[in-house]
Motif scaffolding. Structure first.
Motif, PDB file in Angstrom:
ATOM      1  N   MET A  73       1.480 -12.314 -13.562  1.00 31.83           N
ATOM      2  CA  MET A  73       0.145 -11.806 -13.242  1.00 31.83           C
ATOM      3  C   MET A  73       0.217 -10.301 -12.995  1.00 31.83           C
ATOM      4  SD  MET A  73      -1.832 -14.541 -10.852  1.00 31.83           S
ATOM      5  CE  MET A  73      -0.453 -15.261  -9.982  1.00 31.83           C
ATOM      6  N   TYR A  74      -0.842  -9.633 -13.374  1.00 30.71           N
ATOM      7  CA  TYR A  74      -0.918  -8.191 -13.149  1.00 30.71           C
ATOM      8  C   TYR A  74      -0.757  -7.867 -11.671  1.00 30.71           C
ATOM      9  CZ  TYR A  74      -3.200  -3.722 -12.204  1.00 30.71           C
ATOM     10  OH  TYR A  74      -3.481  -2.469 -11.748  1.00 30.71           O
ATOM     11  N   SER A  75       0.068  -6.874 -11.388  1.00 37.50           N
ATOM     12  CA  SER A  75       0.185  -6.354 -10.033  1.00 37.50           C
ATOM     13  C   SER A  75       0.416  -4.850 -10.167  1.00 37.50           C
ATOM     14  CB  SER A  75       1.355  -7.023  -9.313  1.00 37.50           C
ATOM     15  OG  SER A  75       1.370  -6.602  -7.977  1.00 37.50           O
ATOM     16  N   PRO A  76      -0.409  -4.036  -9.499  1.00 38.04           N
ATOM     17  CA  PRO A  76      -0.403  -2.602  -9.794  1.00 38.04           C
ATOM     18  C   PRO A  76       0.950  -1.923  -9.602  1.00 38.04           C
ATOM     19  CG  PRO A  76      -2.110  -3.162  -8.168  1.00 38.04           C
ATOM     20  CD  PRO A  76      -1.403  -4.420  -8.500  1.00 38.04           C
ATOM     21  N   ARG A  77       1.650  -2.271  -8.548  1.00 42.94           N
ATOM     22  CA  ARG A  77       2.881  -1.541  -8.235  1.00 42.94           C
ATOM     23  C   ARG A  77       3.983  -1.777  -9.279  1.00 42.94           C
ATOM     24  NH1 ARG A  77       3.967   3.086  -5.719  1.00 42.94           N
ATOM     25  NH2 ARG A  77       6.100   3.108  -4.960  1.00 42.94           N
ATOM     26  N   SER A 193       2.332  -4.624   1.512  1.00 42.41           N
ATOM     27  CA  SER A 193       2.689  -5.690   0.578  1.00 42.41           C
ATOM     28  C   SER A 193       1.431  -6.157  -0.119  1.00 42.41           C
ATOM     29  CB  SER A 193       3.380  -6.844   1.293  1.00 42.41           C
ATOM     30  OG  SER A 193       2.428  -7.704   1.875  1.00 42.41           O
ATOM     31  N   LEU A 194       1.627  -6.542  -1.367  1.00 44.35           N
ATOM     32  CA  LEU A 194       0.486  -6.975  -2.172  1.00 44.35           C
ATOM     33  C   LEU A 194       0.990  -8.023  -3.152  1.00 44.35           C
ATOM     34  CD1 LEU A 194      -2.479  -6.540  -3.055  1.00 44.35           C
ATOM     35  CD2 LEU A 194      -1.636  -4.825  -4.652  1.00 44.35           C
ATOM     36  N   LYS A 195       0.387  -9.211  -3.071  1.00 42.35           N
ATOM     37  CA  LYS A 195       0.858 -10.308  -3.912  1.00 42.35           C
ATOM     38  C   LYS A 195      -0.317 -10.894  -4.685  1.00 42.35           C
ATOM     39  CE  LYS A 195       2.467 -14.041  -1.909  1.00 42.35           C
ATOM     40  NZ  LYS A 195       3.105 -14.797  -0.859  1.00 42.35           N
ATOM     41  N   PRO A 196      -0.236 -10.946  -6.022  1.00 47.56           N
ATOM     42  CA  PRO A 196      -1.301 -11.626  -6.758  1.00 47.56           C
ATOM     43  C   PRO A 196      -1.173 -13.131  -6.544  1.00 47.56           C
ATOM     44  CG  PRO A 196       0.403 -10.873  -8.276  1.00 47.56           C
ATOM     45  CD  PRO A 196       0.808 -10.396  -6.908  1.00 47.56           C
ATOM     46  N   LEU A 197      -2.281 -13.793  -6.243  1.00 49.29           N
ATOM     47  CA  LEU A 197      -2.232 -15.230  -5.975  1.00 49.29           C
ATOM     48  C   LEU A 197      -2.722 -16.049  -7.151  1.00 49.29           C
ATOM     49  CD1 LEU A 197      -3.698 -15.351  -2.341  1.00 49.29           C
ATOM     50  CD2 LEU A 197      -1.288 -15.364  -3.027  1.00 49.29           C
ATOM     51  N   ALA A 198      -3.836 -15.628  -7.732  1.00 47.56           N
ATOM     52  CA  ALA A 198      -4.438 -16.456  -8.786  1.00 47.56           C
ATOM     53  C   ALA A 198      -5.415 -15.643  -9.607  1.00 47.56           C
ATOM     54  CB  ALA A 198      -5.176 -17.639  -8.157  1.00 47.56           C
ATOM     55  N   ILE A 199      -5.597 -16.101 -10.847  1.00 46.39           N
ATOM     56  CA  ILE A 199      -6.662 -15.564 -11.695  1.00 46.39           C
ATOM     57  C   ILE A 199      -7.706 -16.659 -11.812  1.00 46.39           C
ATOM     58  CG2 ILE A 199      -7.248 -14.880 -14.060  1.00 46.39           C
ATOM     59  CD1 ILE A 199      -4.411 -13.630 -14.198  1.00 46.39           C
ATOM     60  N   VAL A 200      -8.920 -16.347 -11.436  1.00 46.49           N
ATOM     61  CA  VAL A 200      -9.999 -17.338 -11.489  1.00 46.49           C
ATOM     62  C   VAL A 200     -10.927 -16.960 -12.628  1.00 46.49           C
ATOM     63  CG1 VAL A 200     -11.879 -18.424 -10.210  1.00 46.49           C
ATOM     64  CG2 VAL A 200      -9.839 -17.602  -8.997  1.00 46.49           C
TER      65      VAL A 200
ATOM     66  N   CYS B 174     -12.224 -13.349 -11.727  1.00 50.52           N
ATOM     67  CA  CYS B 174     -11.718 -12.477 -10.671  1.00 50.52           C
ATOM     68  C   CYS B 174     -10.249 -12.769 -10.420  1.00 50.52           C
ATOM     69  CB  CYS B 174     -12.536 -12.654  -9.392  1.00 50.52           C
ATOM     70  SG  CYS B 174     -12.281 -14.229  -8.570  1.00 50.52           S
ATOM     71  N   MET B 175      -9.629 -11.922  -9.645  1.00 51.53           N
ATOM     72  CA  MET B 175      -8.238 -12.099  -9.287  1.00 51.53           C
ATOM     73  C   MET B 175      -8.138 -12.132  -7.766  1.00 51.53           C
ATOM     74  SD  MET B 175      -5.216 -10.172 -11.248  1.00 51.53           S
ATOM     75  CE  MET B 175      -3.516 -10.651 -10.890  1.00 51.53           C
ATOM     76  N   GLU B 176      -7.304 -13.017  -7.251  1.00 47.99           N
ATOM     77  CA  GLU B 176      -7.157 -13.161  -5.801  1.00 47.99           C
ATOM     78  C   GLU B 176      -5.806 -12.620  -5.358  1.00 47.99           C
ATOM     79  OE1 GLU B 176      -9.964 -17.147  -5.546  1.00 47.99           O
ATOM     80  OE2 GLU B 176      -7.799 -17.336  -5.202  1.00 47.99           O
ATOM     81  N   TRP B 177      -5.814 -11.962  -4.197  1.00 46.79           N
ATOM     82  CA  TRP B 177      -4.617 -11.263  -3.723  1.00 46.79           C
ATOM     83  C   TRP B 177      -4.402 -11.517  -2.240  1.00 46.79           C
ATOM     84  CZ3 TRP B 177      -2.431  -7.941  -7.481  1.00 46.79           C
ATOM     85  CH2 TRP B 177      -3.251  -7.647  -8.580  1.00 46.79           C
ATOM     86  N   GLU B 178      -3.133 -11.406  -1.833  1.00 35.80           N
ATOM     87  CA  GLU B 178      -2.803 -11.429  -0.413  1.00 35.80           C
ATOM     88  C   GLU B 178      -2.097 -10.112  -0.105  1.00 35.80           C
ATOM     89  OE1 GLU B 178      -0.795 -15.068   1.242  1.00 35.80           O
ATOM     90  OE2 GLU B 178       0.724 -13.550   1.690  1.00 35.80           O
ATOM     91  N   LYS B 180      -0.857  -6.934   2.927  1.00 33.98           N
ATOM     92  CA  LYS B 180      -0.699  -6.383   4.273  1.00 33.98           C
ATOM     93  C   LYS B 180      -0.741  -4.865   4.170  1.00 33.98           C
ATOM     94  CE  LYS B 180       2.064 -10.074   6.259  1.00 33.98           C
ATOM     95  NZ  LYS B 180       3.458 -10.511   6.389  1.00 33.98           N
TER      96      LYS B 180
END
Lengths: 329, 274
Positions: A73-77, A193-200, B174-178, B180
């Motif tokens: 999944m896309y994550s900016p960093r 910290s930044l974690k992609p969880l899901a694409i809806v 949309c995209m969901e994120w967690e 800190k």
């Protein structure tokens, strides 16, 4: 060393986005002007091997592929780290991104890491007399088009919205796939910290406006929601798609993907029929490439009539239901 | 949790006056006489998000703008909405900045606030895009200058015990994120509804600091990254596209008009089976 044009191939739902193929097609047009530039692509994701071949089909002779489960999944960093690592190493002259929801953020982050310039949401790309990229960028809602250059640093970066260029396949060529090592996206100094969880996914209701040959568009003079519903039915009976301007979107009657304009979608249908559209420049910028433009508006002096082939000075309520009924017959 | 939050704001020409924007044919510069400035709409949503994060605890919210002197007006508005302090980065040395140089100057200004307060910001908010240039690049680039995680087009933000659940817009979903903190967020207008300014807010704002900083107030900044000289992009030719069409009017009774429209629709060949 021959110059290089890079395209970042964006993956959505496991496949390369259409806009990336559109950019590769445009790169094939620019490459000869740069004296036969090489066309290369970057690709990030998980289990994306087959997509590299697809990029070759649109003209990429080399693909830098980072294939890892953590990049699924896309994550900016990590994405910005990987792409800036590759660009610093291989020094492309031009680097193009789709101005999608991810590309609009990833591209500028990569540009910042490389300390280079990026032109946003371009409507055309050219090579000028100095063999530099001249990116045409609309501002003030499309009222003014400006050329953005990046003469002193490289890569010269630009983002282009989906649908501006047309994708076409290239003659089959050889492609070299180079694997990108994991250190490319390793963060030496992580903060926060930044974690992609899901694409809806929200599948669009009705035909997407980008694919429609006929678009029926509602503007601020449409009246109530019942007229919006009529616009939807009229579009359907014409085999087309319903669209809207910002004020209609703000009413909440339809999803954002139906808005035409600089902050929405750019469209080029064969036929556009507008009801109650006022002709604000940021809307016109997204529809003036339509084949035939018809507009119904009760205001004689509305700016939309200046960009219409057929102008109907009338109340929406007098025309819209009658046109719909006439088509049903 | 008392969060320390910064929000970047920008004055923009009122989109309702874009019809007045033109080009000086000789100087090739944009003319916008008589076009008033407004608070960039998405930046109000950014400010609202900042104020909500600060409010439950004590916290602290600073507004910052890099703009000409008239930018002070929207900073006063930000103070009246509820920001605690406002900072205007205003100097000829900052002028002519593209998004890279703008985000660099904002980073330098924010770093200076942090060093004066002795504490870093947890969140830095921006509007996802400005109404005028609409490059939508500043928040992403600001994230890189800070080396923080950044997200763009955020339309949902919820705290669950110190962890933040966010949603960003995608083309068809949309995209969901967690996350800190610290982080930099570019917010979409759907995130919230900005509060109105109350009379009390205006009264309170008069006692709040609005500080102007110039080039000499940012001694650690590198001129190579500031203003026109620090902007890798340069403006070339500008023009106003001619998109007018030789239109024709359809008139008559509603039924006659509809008949006319139908023949145009058929002639276009776009609608199958009509």
């Amino acid at each position: 060393m021959s110059p290089k044009i890079w395209v970042h191939a964006e993956i959505f739902d496991g496949t390369v986005s259409e806009v990336s193929l559109e950019l590769l097609t445009k790169a094939r047009e620019l490459a000869p002007v740069l004296g036969g530039a090489a066309i290369e692509a970057t690709l990030l994701g998980s289990a994306i091997e087959s997509e590299a071949a697809r990029l070759a089909g649109y003209g990429a002779s080399r693909v830098y592929a980072a294939d890892a489960s953590e990049l699924e999944m896309y994550s900016p960093r990590p994405y910005a780290l990987a792409l800036s690592y590759l660009a610093a190493l291989h020094k492309p002259d031009i680097y193009l991104f789709g101005a999608t929801s991810t590309g609009s953020s990833l591209g500028p982050a990569v540009a910042a890491r490389l300390k280079t310039g990026m032109a946003a949401h371009c409507v055309d790309l050219r090579i000028n007399g100095d063999k530099k990229l001249a990116a045409l960028v609309p501002s003030f809602g499309g009222r003014v088009i400006g050329e953005i250059l990046c003469p002193g640093s490289s890569p010269q970066m630009a983002s282009v919205k989906p649908g501006i260029f047309k994708a076409s396949e290239a003659a089959a060529g050889r492609v070299t796939v180079e694997r990108v090592p994991p250190e490319a996206w390793a963060d030496a100094n992580p903060k926060g910290s930044l974690k992609p969880l899901a694409i809806v996914k929200h599948p669009p209701r009705g035909m997407p406006i980008a694919e429609a040959q006929v678009i029926v568009c509602a503007g601020s003079g449409i009246g109530g929601e019942e007229n919006w519903r009529l616009i939807e039915r009229l579009a359907e009976s014409l085999g087309g798609a319903a669209a809207c301007t910002r004020p209609v979107l703000d009413e909440g009657w339809c999803e954002e993907g139906r808005m035409i304009g600089t902050s929405g979608r750019s469209v080029r249908p064969k036929l556009y029929i507008g009801f109650g559209v006022s002709g604000a420049t940021h809307h016109v910028c997204g529809m003036n490439e339509a084949g035939v433009i018809i507009n119904v508006n009760r205001d004689e002096a509305t700016p939309i009539f200046e960009v219409s082939d057929i102008s109907v000075e009338a109340d929406v309520n007098a025309i819209l239901p009658r046109l719909y009924e006439a088509l049903r017959r | 949790m008392a969060y320390r939050v910064a929000v970047c704001v920008k004055p923009v020409p009122d989109p309702n006056y874009y019809g007045h924007v033109g080009i000086d044919p000789v100087k090739k510069t944009i003319t916008r006489a008589g076009v008033p400035n407004i608070f960039n709409p998405a930046d109000k949503n950014a400010l609202e998000a900042a104020l909500r994060l600060r409010e439950p605890g004590s916290g602290y919210a600073a507004a910052i703008s890099m703009s000409p002197p008239e930018g002070a007006e929207i900073l006063r508005e930000a103070l009246a909405m509820g920001a605690d302090e406002a900072y205007l980065l205003c100097d000829r040395a900052f002028a002519g900045a593209d998004t890279l140089a703008t985000s660099y100057a904002l980073c330098q200004g924010l770093r200076k606030i942090e060093s004066e307060k002795g504490l870093p910001f947890d969140f830095i908010f921006c509007g996802a895009e400005s109404a005028d240039g609409a490059t939508a690049q500043v928040s992403s680039q600001l994230g890189e200058w800070f080396g923080y995680p950044q997200l763009w087009n955020v339309f949902s933000l919820e705290e669950r015990g110190g962890v933040f659940m966010l949603k960003t817009k995608l083309e068809n979903g949309c995209m969901e994120w967690e996350a800190k903190p610290p982080m930099v967020l570019g917010v979409a207008r759907e995130l919230n509804k900005p509060r109105f300014i109350s009379a009390m807010g205006v009264v309170k704002s008069r006692k709040k600091p609005l500080v102007t900083w110039g080039r000499s107030d940012l001694p650690g900044a590198d001129d190579g990254y500031l203003g026109l000289a620090g902007s890798p992009t340069k403006a070339g030719d500008i023009f106003t596209p001619d998109i007018r069409r030789e239109g024709r009017r359809l008139s008559g009774s509603p039924d006659e008009i509809v008949a006319g429209m139908l023949s145009v629709i058929r002639a276009s060949g776009a609608a199958a089976g009509v």
